[in-house]
Design a protein around this motif. Sequence first.
Motif, PDB file in Angstrom:
ATOM      1  N   ALA A 118      52.031  38.112  39.825  1.00 48.76           N
ATOM      2  CA  ALA A 118      53.013  38.060  38.731  1.00 48.76           C
ATOM      3  C   ALA A 118      52.310  37.652  37.455  1.00 48.76           C
ATOM      4  O   ALA A 118      51.357  36.885  37.468  1.00 48.76           O
ATOM      5  CB  ALA A 118      54.098  37.053  39.064  1.00 48.76           C
ATOM      6  N   THR A 119      52.778  38.178  36.352  1.00 44.84           N
ATOM      7  CA  THR A 119      52.285  37.758  35.043  1.00 44.84           C
ATOM      8  C   THR A 119      53.467  37.319  34.219  1.00 44.84           C
ATOM      9  O   THR A 119      54.592  37.725  34.461  1.00 44.84           O
ATOM     10  CB  THR A 119      51.542  38.895  34.310  1.00 44.84           C
ATOM     11  OG1 THR A 119      52.425  40.002  34.195  1.00 44.84           O
ATOM     12  CG2 THR A 119      50.287  39.293  35.044  1.00 44.84           C
ATOM     13  N   ALA A 120      53.195  36.488  33.277  1.00 43.99           N
ATOM     14  CA  ALA A 120      54.294  36.006  32.435  1.00 43.99           C
ATOM     15  C   ALA A 120      54.149  36.532  31.032  1.00 43.99           C
ATOM     16  O   ALA A 120      53.169  37.009  30.618  1.00 43.99           O
ATOM     17  CB  ALA A 120      54.307  34.485  32.432  1.00 43.99           C
ATOM     18  N   GLN A 134      50.091  31.787  45.142  1.00 47.01           N
ATOM     19  CA  GLN A 134      51.372  31.703  44.436  1.00 47.01           C
ATOM     20  C   GLN A 134      51.740  32.955  43.641  1.00 47.01           C
ATOM     21  O   GLN A 134      52.791  32.995  43.014  1.00 47.01           O
ATOM     22  CB  GLN A 134      51.369  30.485  43.500  1.00 47.01           C
ATOM     23  CG  GLN A 134      51.091  29.178  44.201  1.00 47.01           C
ATOM     24  CD  GLN A 134      51.985  28.938  45.412  1.00 47.01           C
ATOM     25  OE1 GLN A 134      53.158  29.327  45.427  1.00 47.01           O
ATOM     26  NE2 GLN A 134      51.426  28.316  46.440  1.00 47.01           N
ATOM     27  N   SER A 135      50.872  33.949  43.642  1.00 48.44           N
ATOM     28  CA  SER A 135      51.123  35.202  42.912  1.00 48.44           C
ATOM     29  C   SER A 135      51.397  34.959  41.426  1.00 48.44           C
ATOM     30  O   SER A 135      52.335  35.489  40.841  1.00 48.44           O
ATOM     31  CB  SER A 135      52.279  35.982  43.538  1.00 48.44           C
ATOM     32  OG  SER A 135      51.969  36.321  44.863  1.00 48.44           O
ATOM     33  N   ILE A 136      50.535  34.125  40.839  1.00 48.23           N
ATOM     34  CA  ILE A 136      50.564  33.854  39.400  1.00 48.23           C
ATOM     35  C   ILE A 136      49.207  34.282  38.869  1.00 48.23           C
ATOM     36  O   ILE A 136      48.182  33.933  39.455  1.00 48.23           O
ATOM     37  CB  ILE A 136      50.789  32.358  39.106  1.00 48.23           C
ATOM     38  CG1 ILE A 136      52.065  31.845  39.776  1.00 48.23           C
ATOM     39  CG2 ILE A 136      50.833  32.113  37.598  1.00 48.23           C
ATOM     40  CD1 ILE A 136      52.225  30.324  39.736  1.00 48.23           C
ATOM     41  N   SER A 137      49.171  35.018  37.776  1.00 46.18           N
ATOM     42  CA  SER A 137      47.889  35.514  37.280  1.00 46.18           C
ATOM     43  C   SER A 137      46.972  34.359  36.873  1.00 46.18           C
ATOM     44  O   SER A 137      47.428  33.317  36.401  1.00 46.18           O
ATOM     45  CB  SER A 137      48.089  36.459  36.090  1.00 46.18           C
ATOM     46  OG  SER A 137      48.439  35.746  34.931  1.00 46.18           O
ATOM     47  N   VAL A 138      45.690  34.555  37.072  1.00 46.16           N
ATOM     48  CA  VAL A 138      44.697  33.534  36.736  1.00 46.16           C
ATOM     49  C   VAL A 138      44.733  33.222  35.238  1.00 46.16           C
ATOM     50  O   VAL A 138      44.657  32.058  34.846  1.00 46.16           O
ATOM     51  CB  VAL A 138      43.274  33.966  37.175  1.00 46.16           C
ATOM     52  CG1 VAL A 138      42.216  32.990  36.673  1.00 46.16           C
ATOM     53  CG2 VAL A 138      43.192  34.090  38.686  1.00 46.16           C
ATOM     54  N   SER A 139      44.888  34.250  34.411  1.00 43.42           N
ATOM     55  CA  SER A 139      44.907  33.998  32.967  1.00 43.42           C
ATOM     56  C   SER A 139      46.102  33.131  32.575  1.00 43.42           C
ATOM     57  O   SER A 139      45.984  32.257  31.710  1.00 43.42           O
ATOM     58  CB  SER A 139      44.901  35.305  32.174  1.00 43.42           C
ATOM     59  OG  SER A 139      46.045  36.067  32.461  1.00 43.42           O
ATOM     60  N   TYR A 140      47.230  33.320  33.212  1.00 45.53           N
ATOM     61  CA  TYR A 140      48.390  32.480  32.927  1.00 45.53           C
ATOM     62  C   TYR A 140      48.160  31.057  33.431  1.00 45.53           C
ATOM     63  O   TYR A 140      48.486  30.081  32.748  1.00 45.53           O
ATOM     64  CB  TYR A 140      49.641  33.093  33.553  1.00 45.53           C
ATOM     65  CG  TYR A 140      50.915  32.578  32.941  1.00 45.53           C
ATOM     66  CD1 TYR A 140      51.222  32.842  31.611  1.00 45.53           C
ATOM     67  CD2 TYR A 140      51.815  31.824  33.677  1.00 45.53           C
ATOM     68  CE1 TYR A 140      52.393  32.370  31.036  1.00 45.53           C
ATOM     69  CE2 TYR A 140      52.986  31.358  33.112  1.00 45.53           C
ATOM     70  CZ  TYR A 140      53.270  31.629  31.794  1.00 45.53           C
ATOM     71  OH  TYR A 140      54.420  31.154  31.229  1.00 45.53           O
ATOM     72  N   LEU A 152      41.420  27.955  40.547  1.00 43.05           N
ATOM     73  CA  LEU A 152      42.609  28.669  40.063  1.00 43.05           C
ATOM     74  C   LEU A 152      42.789  30.023  40.750  1.00 43.05           C
ATOM     75  O   LEU A 152      43.919  30.477  40.925  1.00 43.05           O
ATOM     76  CB  LEU A 152      42.555  28.856  38.542  1.00 43.05           C
ATOM     77  CG  LEU A 152      42.692  27.592  37.698  1.00 43.05           C
ATOM     78  CD1 LEU A 152      42.735  27.943  36.219  1.00 43.05           C
ATOM     79  CD2 LEU A 152      43.908  26.769  38.098  1.00 43.05           C
ATOM     80  N   ASN A 153      41.704  30.646  41.157  1.00 44.75           N
ATOM     81  CA  ASN A 153      41.821  31.907  41.894  1.00 44.75           C
ATOM     82  C   ASN A 153      42.585  31.715  43.197  1.00 44.75           C
ATOM     83  O   ASN A 153      43.359  32.583  43.601  1.00 44.75           O
ATOM     84  CB  ASN A 153      40.440  32.497  42.187  1.00 44.75           C
ATOM     85  CG  ASN A 153      39.776  33.047  40.954  1.00 44.75           C
ATOM     86  OD1 ASN A 153      40.433  33.608  40.080  1.00 44.75           O
ATOM     87  ND2 ASN A 153      38.469  32.870  40.862  1.00 44.75           N
ATOM     88  N   ASP A 154      42.357  30.573  43.860  1.00 46.38           N
ATOM     89  CA  ASP A 154      43.067  30.303  45.112  1.00 46.38           C
ATOM     90  C   ASP A 154      44.549  30.052  44.864  1.00 46.38           C
ATOM     91  O   ASP A 154      45.397  30.533  45.613  1.00 46.38           O
ATOM     92  CB  ASP A 154      42.436  29.113  45.839  1.00 46.38           C
ATOM     93  CG  ASP A 154      41.065  29.442  46.398  1.00 46.38           C
ATOM     94  OD1 ASP A 154      40.778  30.634  46.625  1.00 46.38           O
ATOM     95  OD2 ASP A 154      40.274  28.493  46.595  1.00 46.38           O
ATOM     96  N   VAL A 205      55.092  23.780  37.664  1.00 44.20           N
ATOM     97  CA  VAL A 205      55.453  22.921  38.790  1.00 44.20           C
ATOM     98  C   VAL A 205      54.912  23.505  40.096  1.00 44.20           C
ATOM     99  O   VAL A 205      54.343  22.783  40.929  1.00 44.20           O
ATOM    100  CB  VAL A 205      56.987  22.717  38.858  1.00 44.20           C
ATOM    101  CG1 VAL A 205      57.377  21.984  40.143  1.00 44.20           C
ATOM    102  CG2 VAL A 205      57.477  21.953  37.627  1.00 44.20           C
ATOM    103  N   THR A 206      55.043  24.807  40.271  1.00 42.20           N
ATOM    104  CA  THR A 206      54.533  25.466  41.478  1.00 42.20           C
ATOM    105  C   THR A 206      53.024  25.269  41.613  1.00 42.20           C
ATOM    106  O   THR A 206      52.527  24.933  42.697  1.00 42.20           O
ATOM    107  CB  THR A 206      54.876  26.970  41.452  1.00 42.20           C
ATOM    108  OG1 THR A 206      56.297  27.119  41.429  1.00 42.20           O
ATOM    109  CG2 THR A 206      54.304  27.692  42.651  1.00 42.20           C
ATOM    110  N   ALA A 207      52.290  25.470  40.525  1.00 38.37           N
ATOM    111  CA  ALA A 207      50.831  25.338  40.563  1.00 38.37           C
ATOM    112  C   ALA A 207      50.414  23.896  40.843  1.00 38.37           C
ATOM    113  O   ALA A 207      49.471  23.653  41.609  1.00 38.37           O
ATOM    114  CB  ALA A 207      50.227  25.820  39.248  1.00 38.37           C
TER     115      ALA A 207
END
Length: 162
Positions: free
Chosen positions: A160-162, A35-41, A28-30, A11-13
């Motif tokens: 952040a990573t999940a 949002q401090s969410i890893s690109v791979s996630y 996605l890098n931006d 939802v955030t993304a």
Amino acid sequence: MRLTTKGRYAVTAMLDLALNAQHGPVNLNDISDRQSISVSYLEQLFAKLRKSALVLSVRGPGGGYQLARAADGIYVAQIIDAVDESVDATRCGGQGDCQQGATCLTHELWTDLSQQIHHFLDNISLQALVARREVQAVSIRQSEQQRLRHDGLAPDTHLATA
């Protein structure tokens, strides 16, 4: 009630994508940076969002992702559903095996609550969130922080990573 990180991040993304759509496809890098969410996630989430026809990918220079339809036609519940999440207030995952394989006394109450929450989220569009003043203020702050980091005037944030 349980909504996992996957649902929250999706939802955030998507909200970030909607807020930045006026600039064309969003990388996605931006989103990761803001949002401090890893690109791979994010890649995992956006594969599911694309499969559910909520986003489109644009290849090439200046590529990224864009909403597949207008923000007023995409609802929070659709996003959560797209990443295989559910909003579940039961302890049994809705299976009805809450008490040694049988339905517990309050199972129907928690099932009804889960349905009400899903209905609530199914009535909130990305556009409704974008229009909120507090969301706009956070978006402006995040964009300014991102600009400062890119200009070397602010420290990098931990992703952040999940």
